[in-house]
Structures are given as structure tokens and as C-alpha cells.
Design an enzyme around this catalytic site. Structure first.
Site, PDB file in Angstrom:
ATOM      1  N   ARG A  17      27.696  56.950  30.302  1.00 24.82           N
ATOM      2  CA  ARG A  17      27.462  58.044  29.228  1.00 24.82           C
ATOM      3  C   ARG A  17      26.506  59.050  29.912  1.00 24.82           C
ATOM      4  NH1 ARG A  17      27.433  56.169  23.271  1.00 24.82           N
ATOM      5  NH2 ARG A  17      28.893  58.031  23.009  1.00 24.82           N
TER       6      ARG A  17
ATOM      7  N   ARG B  18      22.514  59.875  20.690  1.00 21.60           N
ATOM      8  CA  ARG B  18      23.012  60.829  21.506  1.00 21.60           C
ATOM      9  C   ARG B  18      22.855  62.398  21.049  1.00 21.60           C
ATOM     10  NH1 ARG B  18      25.112  59.538  25.954  1.00 21.60           N
ATOM     11  NH2 ARG B  18      26.536  61.265  26.360  1.00 21.60           N
TER      12      ARG B  18
ATOM     13  N   ASP C 271      37.841  54.572  19.904  1.00 22.59           N
ATOM     14  CA  ASP C 271      36.984  54.021  18.829  1.00 22.59           C
ATOM     15  C   ASP C 271      37.786  53.145  17.871  1.00 22.59           C
ATOM     16  OD1 ASP C 271      34.839  55.405  19.683  1.00 22.59           O
ATOM     17  OD2 ASP C 271      35.393  57.132  18.569  1.00 22.59           O
TER      18      ASP C 271
ATOM     19  N   CYS D 236      25.628  53.901  21.771  1.00 19.52           N
ATOM     20  CA  CYS D 236      26.036  52.681  22.187  1.00 19.52           C
ATOM     21  C   CYS D 236      26.104  52.529  23.564  1.00 19.52           C
ATOM     22  CB  CYS D 236      27.488  52.375  21.445  1.00 19.52           C
ATOM     23  SG  CYS D 236      27.417  52.434  19.752  1.00 19.52           S
TER      24      CYS D 236
ATOM     25  N   LYS E 278      31.100  59.715  10.576  1.00 12.18           N
ATOM     26  CA  LYS E 278      29.778  59.575  11.357  1.00 12.18           C
ATOM     27  C   LYS E 278      29.923  60.283  12.453  1.00 12.18           C
ATOM     28  CE  LYS E 278      28.689  56.886  15.289  1.00 12.18           C
ATOM     29  NZ  LYS E 278      29.579  56.888  16.526  1.00 12.18           N
ATOM     30  N   ASN E 279      30.976  60.667  13.226  1.00  9.66           N
ATOM     31  CA  ASN E 279      31.072  61.466  14.453  1.00  9.66           C
ATOM     32  C   ASN E 279      30.979  63.106  13.928  1.00  9.66           C
ATOM     33  OD1 ASN E 279      30.927  59.309  15.839  1.00  9.66           O
ATOM     34  ND2 ASN E 279      32.953  59.237  16.803  1.00  9.66           N
TER      35      ASN E 279
ATOM     36  N   ARG F 165      24.842  52.261  12.112  1.00  4.76           N
ATOM     37  CA  ARG F 165      24.966  53.385  12.795  1.00  4.76           C
ATOM     38  C   ARG F 165      25.996  54.272  12.129  1.00  4.76           C
ATOM     39  NH1 ARG F 165      22.617  53.980  18.052  1.00  4.76           N
ATOM     40  NH2 ARG F 165      23.537  56.203  18.040  1.00  4.76           N
TER      41      ARG F 165
ATOM     42  N   VAL G  90      38.887  55.812  28.265  1.00  2.25           N
ATOM     43  CA  VAL G  90      37.637  56.742  28.080  1.00  2.25           C
ATOM     44  C   VAL G  90      36.365  56.125  28.411  1.00  2.25           C
ATOM     45  CG1 VAL G  90      36.548  57.904  25.921  1.00  2.25           C
ATOM     46  CG2 VAL G  90      39.053  57.459  25.850  1.00  2.25           C
TER      47      VAL G  90
HETATM   48  N1  EPU Z   1      31.246  61.995  30.037  1.00  2.00           N
HETATM   49  C1  EPU Z   1      30.629  62.477  31.326  1.00  2.00           C
HETATM   50  N2  EPU Z   1      29.690  63.342  31.483  1.00  2.00           N
HETATM   51  C2  EPU Z   1      29.365  63.981  30.337  1.00  2.00           C
HETATM   52  C3  EPU Z   1      29.743  63.731  29.289  1.00  2.00           C
HETATM   53  C4  EPU Z   1      30.573  62.496  28.978  1.00  2.00           C
HETATM   54  O1  EPU Z   1      31.127  61.640  32.459  1.00  2.00           O
HETATM   55  O2  EPU Z   1      28.339  64.813  30.315  1.00  2.00           O
HETATM   56  C5  EPU Z   1      32.149  60.948  29.874  1.00  2.00           C
HETATM   57  C6  EPU Z   1      31.830  59.670  29.164  1.00  2.00           C
HETATM   58  O3  EPU Z   1      30.858  58.935  30.013  1.00  2.00           O
HETATM   59  C7  EPU Z   1      32.961  59.113  28.915  1.00  2.00           C
HETATM   60  C8  EPU Z   1      33.822  60.314  28.547  1.00  2.00           C
HETATM   61  O4  EPU Z   1      33.405  61.328  29.314  1.00  2.00           O
HETATM   62  O5  EPU Z   1      33.411  57.998  29.752  1.00  2.00           O
HETATM   63  C9  EPU Z   1      34.000  60.561  26.994  1.00  2.00           C
HETATM   64  O6  EPU Z   1      32.485  60.539  26.539  1.00  2.00           O
HETATM   65  P1  EPU Z   1      32.460  61.812  25.230  1.00  2.00           P
HETATM   66  O7  EPU Z   1      31.574  63.016  25.609  1.00  2.00           O
HETATM   67  O8  EPU Z   1      33.725  62.475  24.768  1.00  2.00           O
HETATM   68  O9  EPU Z   1      31.769  61.019  24.169  1.00  2.00           O
HETATM   69  P2  EPU Z   1      30.517  61.154  23.323  1.00  2.00           P
HETATM   70  O10 EPU Z   1      30.690  62.678  22.664  1.00  2.00           O
HETATM   71  O11 EPU Z   1      29.065  60.898  23.887  1.00  2.00           O
HETATM   72  C10 EPU Z   1      31.784  60.666  20.983  1.00  2.00           C
HETATM   73  C11 EPU Z   1      31.609  59.881  20.068  1.00  2.00           C
HETATM   74  C12 EPU Z   1      32.021  58.396  20.512  1.00  2.00           C
HETATM   75  C13 EPU Z   1      33.445  58.331  20.938  1.00  2.00           C
HETATM   76  C14 EPU Z   1      33.583  59.577  21.996  1.00  2.00           C
HETATM   77  C15 EPU Z   1      34.915  59.626  22.324  1.00  2.00           C
HETATM   78  C16 EPU Z   1      29.649  60.892  18.563  1.00  2.00           C
HETATM   79  C17 EPU Z   1      28.416  60.543  18.246  1.00  2.00           C
HETATM   80  N3  EPU Z   1      30.165  59.712  19.506  1.00  2.00           N
HETATM   81  O12 EPU Z   1      30.883  60.301  22.136  1.00  2.00           O
HETATM   82  O13 EPU Z   1      31.912  57.566  19.081  1.00  2.00           O
HETATM   83  O14 EPU Z   1      33.772  57.073  21.333  1.00  2.00           O
HETATM   84  O15 EPU Z   1      33.001  60.619  21.416  1.00  2.00           O
HETATM   85  O16 EPU Z   1      35.776  59.907  21.301  1.00  2.00           O
HETATM   86  O17 EPU Z   1      30.641  61.649  18.370  1.00  2.00           O
HETATM   87  C18 EPU Z   1      31.774  55.528  18.073  1.00  2.00           C
HETATM   88  O18 EPU Z   1      32.047  56.188  17.091  1.00  2.00           O
HETATM   89  O19 EPU Z   1      31.912  54.357  18.145  1.00  2.00           O
HETATM   90  C19 EPU Z   1      31.553  56.096  19.302  1.00  2.00           C
HETATM   91  C20 EPU Z   1      31.013  55.490  20.267  1.00  2.00           C
END
Ligand code: EPU
Length: 442
Positions: free
Chosen positions: A133, A104, A317, A128, A31-32, A425, A339
Site C-alpha cells: 500500500r 490512510r 472488499d 489494513c 466507510k469508504n 474501523r 487489487v
Molecule cells: N497503489 C499504489 N500506489 C499508490 C496507491 C495505490 O501502488 O500510491 C496500489 C495499492 O497498493 C493497491 C492498489 O493500488 O494494490 C489499489 O489501492 P487503492 O489506492 O485503490 O486503495 P486505497 O485507496 O488505499 C481504498 C479503500 C480500500 C479498498 C481499496 C480498493 C478506503 C479508505 N479504502 O483503499 O478499502 O480495498 O480502495 O477498492 O477507501 C476496505 O474497505 O476493507 C478497504 C481496504
């Protein structure tokens, strides 16, 4: 592409627990990884083929997004998507607004749209509800690459003639921001050096796709990713990696319900950290060339102390399904979530089911964490084992949703779980898989 919505008949599931889950489930693409690979197809005029595609909501939303941008997405055969973005066009603001709150992924189209059209809207985002975020890292990185941000009352967009490589350091190894930089820098002029990058297996899969397309990307020591920009990219034919997060979810389900589940296509290497931890608490597994089988080694599970972290650490996750297993372990377990600041919202419902879980604002662990000394209840203390009993619960986010299913299946009596659409999702055909494992769905 058809929506996966039809797989789940209703938004509410009624389950009777107390029976071990036994049997086999098969994984498809992660999914990711899938939606990001679909976005990569926007970088070229040529046709792209993506295989091992799961029928999940995040894939259908990304397909809709590509359609709205003038691209084509066709399910050539089950699990195989053909994507062609030969004729991209800017998206109507009102259409973009429809995507807001749902996913996202739209923010990751910024790089490809800047490369192809010279302009990209900045979407407000969904996904989520597990923390604030923000997208500040994304926007800062795009500006470091030369994009100009225009902000008006209800509208923000970026423009660029051609992005220019740069040295970028992320404040935190964000998965999305790392993907943003990679997807933007591949067609930029010159070299981009990204330090403090995330290196999750799903990011590596995206890099493999981009390399097939003609990009030059190296992953160096200490999580530094270097991208040498190229003038144009070609199409790809790629089979997405299997979903390690789903595999871990089923592993927790096997251990929590005292069952035995063979997860076809699960791979050992990307799950190493999880597998070690599972074994420490008394879960066991057998790795074969076709997948991994999970069960409980003995009668009882043992408590543990763990901290979530970026890869190769224990993924955030994995956290929610693992906590359900810990409610059945002897003694006191501690989980420090580093995280996301707000990924324990789901425990109130577990308490109503009989779990003993306390949340703390303090960092109960040794990792440097951004949330310590602030108002975030991001550490959990779980006392077990506690018998669980059925309850009426509403799902707040994807992984919590799966965790509630496991809790309900480990519990005595009936549970009524609403908002199950959120599970779609990231989990394909959840009802079919649960039935195949002998779950009692009423
Ligand atoms: N963050 C910031 N600013 C940003 C981007 C991120 O402060 O501009 C912070 C976030 O708030 C969070 C941390 O950095 O505290 C990590 O966020 P990250 O950007 O790594 O998360 P993401 O890319 O939005 C993906 C996965 C998530 C998974 C996270 C961490 C996808 C679509 N989503 O999210 O997956 O938890 O990486 O590994 O790839 C899930 O699968 O249940 C899920 C939520």
C-alpha cells in the site's frame, strides 16, 4: 465526537456457531466515503453538514485529525456531523506521527492543506495490512500539479503557492490517488484531466459533495475525470451513500449460515456485480424500495471462478466474506485477487477451521494483473463444501475480521476471535447487529 470504542466491550469475541442468522440490519453511510467527505470540509471556511454518519473508528480518527488541524467536528444529533474548518493551522509533526499507522486518511489532507496553508506534511500511513500500500501515485500526482516535495531524514512535506491543473494518468486506477487528485485539483488553477481514474460509487459520492460546494467536475467515458479549478468553495449539506460493502458482507453471512437477512438501505445499482455473482453461486435476494433481503435459493451452493477488480468489477472488499460462502459451495472455486498482492493472509485460520483452500502465485484468471510471475500468493482455490469447526483466531484486517465472524457462525462449536477492534474501523455496532440476528455471543 465520541469514539465508537464503547460499542464493543472487549477486544475478544466468543461465538457459538451452527445457527442461521435471521433478521434485519440497517446500513449507514459508507466507510469508504465518510472520511473523504469529512476531508472535503477542509477545503472551505464555511460550515459543512454530513448526515448518515456511522459510528465507526475511521470516522472518529478523521474527526481527531480535523481537530488537530484546528477544525471543529460536532455531533449535532445522532448520525449528523457539523464540521467547520474556518481556522486551519499546520499540524505538529508529533501529532501527525500519532495518526501514522492508524489510518490512510491523513494523506488525503495534502490537497486541502496546500490550498489553504501552502504547506502539507506527508504522513506515513496505516490502514489494513493487505499489501504494501504505497503512496507513490499520490505524491507523483501532487507534484504533477506543481507541489514541491521536500524530503529530510525523518520528515517529508509538500509546498505550493497555488496548484496548477495538469494531465495526469494513474498507473493503476487507485481509489485513494483518484480522490487525492480530485481534492487537490478543485482549488487549482485551470483544468486537470485525470485518466485511468477509479470510479467507485464512494468516489462519485465525494464528487457530488464537491459539486454542492461549487466545484466543476465531469466524469467522462473511459474513466477520465476532468476538474475545472475554482477560486473558492462553500459549505455543504450531504447525506452519505449507504455502505454497499457492509451490505455484501451481511449477504455472505446470510448465505454461509443458511439464514435470511434484510439489509435496510442496501441499494441495487452499486451492488450489481456482487448480486449477479451471489445468484450464480446459489444465493438469492429480493430488492425493495427499503433495502435488499438475502438468503440461499436452495439447499446447496455452487462453486465459481472470479477475479477481483476495480469498480464496476467484483470489489476486492467483497472477496473475503465471499470466500467464506465459497467454502460451503459444491466443487472447486477459484478467486484471483488483482487489487492487493497480499489479501489472502486470513485463509490460514480458515484452514484451521476445516476449510480446504490452497494459495498460488500464478494468476488463475484472465485479467492482466500486476502480481503475476512474482512472489505473491494472490490466487486461491477453494474446495467445498467443508464443514467448519470453531477455533481460536486473531483478526489481521477489517474484512478478514468480518469473514472470521461469518466462518465462526457457520461453524459447529465455539470460536474465540481476538483483535475484534479492527472490525470497528468499518462496521458500526457489530455486536448489537449480530445479537439482533440471533448470533450466539457468549
Ligand atoms: N497503489 C499504489 N500506489 C499508490 C496507491 C495505490 O501502488 O500510491 C496500489 C495499492 O497498493 C493497491 C492498489 O493500488 O494494490 C489499489 O489501492 P487503492 O489506492 O485503490 O486503495 P486505497 O485507496 O488505499 C481504498 C479503500 C480500500 C479498498 C481499496 C480498493 C478506503 C479508505 N479504502 O483503499 O478499502 O480495498 O480502495 O477498492 O477507501 C476496505 O474497505 O476493507 C478497504 C481496504
Amino acid at each position: 465526537m465520541t469514539s465508537p470504542g464503547s460499542a464493543l466491550q472487549s477486544e475478544t469475541m466468543v461465538l457459538r456457531g451452527g445457527k442461521p442468522l435471521e433478521g434485519e440490519v440497517a446500513l449507514r453511510g459508507a466507510k469508504n466515503a465518510l472520511p473523504k467527505i469529512m476531508v472535503a470540509a477542509l477545503l472551505t471556511h464555511e460550515k459543512c453538514v454530513l448526515r448518515n454518519v456511522a459510528r465507526i473508528l475511521d470516522v472518529s480518527i478523521t474527526a481527531e485529525l480535523i481537530h488537530a488541524l484546528g477544525g471543529e467536528v460536532r455531533e449535532a444529533e445522532p448520525g449528523v456531523l457539523e464540521i467547520c474548518a474556518a481556522n486551519l493551522r499546520p499540524m505538529e509533526r508529533s501529532v501527525l506521527r500519532d495518526f501514522s499507522g492508524r489510518s490512510r486518511i491523513p494523506i488525503l489532507t495534502c490537497g486541502p492543506l496546500l490550498a489553504r496553508l501552502g504547506t502539507a506534511p506527508v504522513p506515513s500511513l496505516g490502514g489494513c495490512r493487505i499489501g504494501s500500500r504505497p503512496v507513490d501515485f499520490h505524491l507523483r500526482a501532487l507534484q504533477d500539479l506543481g507541489a514541491v516535495l521536500h524530503e529530510e531524514a525523518h520528515d517529508a512535506h509538500l509546498t505550493a503557492t497555488r496548484l496548477l491543473g495538469n494531465k495526469i494518468r494513474l498507473d493503476y486506477p487507485s481509489v485513494g490517488a483518484t480522490e487525492q487528485v480530485i481534492l487537490s485539483a478543485v482549488l487549482a488553477e485551470g483544468v486537470t484531466e485525470l485518466s485511468n481514474a477509479a470510479v467507485e460509487p464512494e468516489i462519485m459520492d465525494l464528487i457530488m459533495v464537491l459539486q454542492k460546494m461549487g466545484a466543476i467536475i465531469s466524469v467522462d467515458v473511459d474513466r477520465v475525470i476532468k476538474i475545472l479549478g475554482v477560486r473558492e468553495l462553500r459549505g455543504f449539506d450531504h447525506e452519505a451513500i449507504p455502505d454497499r460493502l457492509e451490505a455484501a458482507s451481511w449477504a455472505c453471512a446470510a448465505v454461509a449460515t443458511h439464514g435470511r437477512i434484510f439489509v435496510r438501505h442496501a441499494q441495487q445499482a452499486p451492488m450489481m456485480t456482487f448480486l449477479n455473482r451471489l445468484r450464480q453461486i446459489g444465493g438469492d435476494f429480493r430488492v425493495t424500495s427499503e433495502g435488499i433481503e438475502f438468503w440461499r435459493a436452495g439447499e446447496r451452493l455452487r462453486s465459481t471462478a472470479l477475479e477481483t477488480d476495480v469498480y464496476p468489477g467484483f470489489s476486492t472488499d467483497y472477496q473475503q466474506p465471499f470466500v467464506i460462502a465459497l467454502t460451503q459451495a459444491d466443487g472447486v472455486s477459484i478467486v484471483h485477487e488483482t487489487v492487493y498482492e497480499d489479501r489472502f493472509g486470513y485463509v490460514d485460520a480458515l484452514r484451521r477451521m476445516g476449510a480446504q483452500i490452497q494459495l498460488y502465485r500464478e494468476c488463475l484468471g484472465s485479467l492482466h494483473c500486476r502480481f503475476g510471475q512474482r512472489n505473491y500468493r494472490h490466487s486461491a482455490v477453494i474446495v467445498g463444501p467443508t464443514p467448519l469447526h470453531g477455533a481460536d483466531i486473531e483478526i489481521p484486517d477489517l474484512r478478514a475480521g468480518f469473514s472470521y465472524l461469518i466462518a465462526a457462525l457457520a461453524a459447529e462449536g465455539e470460536s474465540r476471535i481476538s483483535n475484534t477492534r479492527l472490525i470497528e474501523r468499518g462496521y458500526e455496532d457489530i455486536t448489537g447487529k449480530l445479537r439482533a440476528l440471533g448470533a450466539q455471543l457468549l
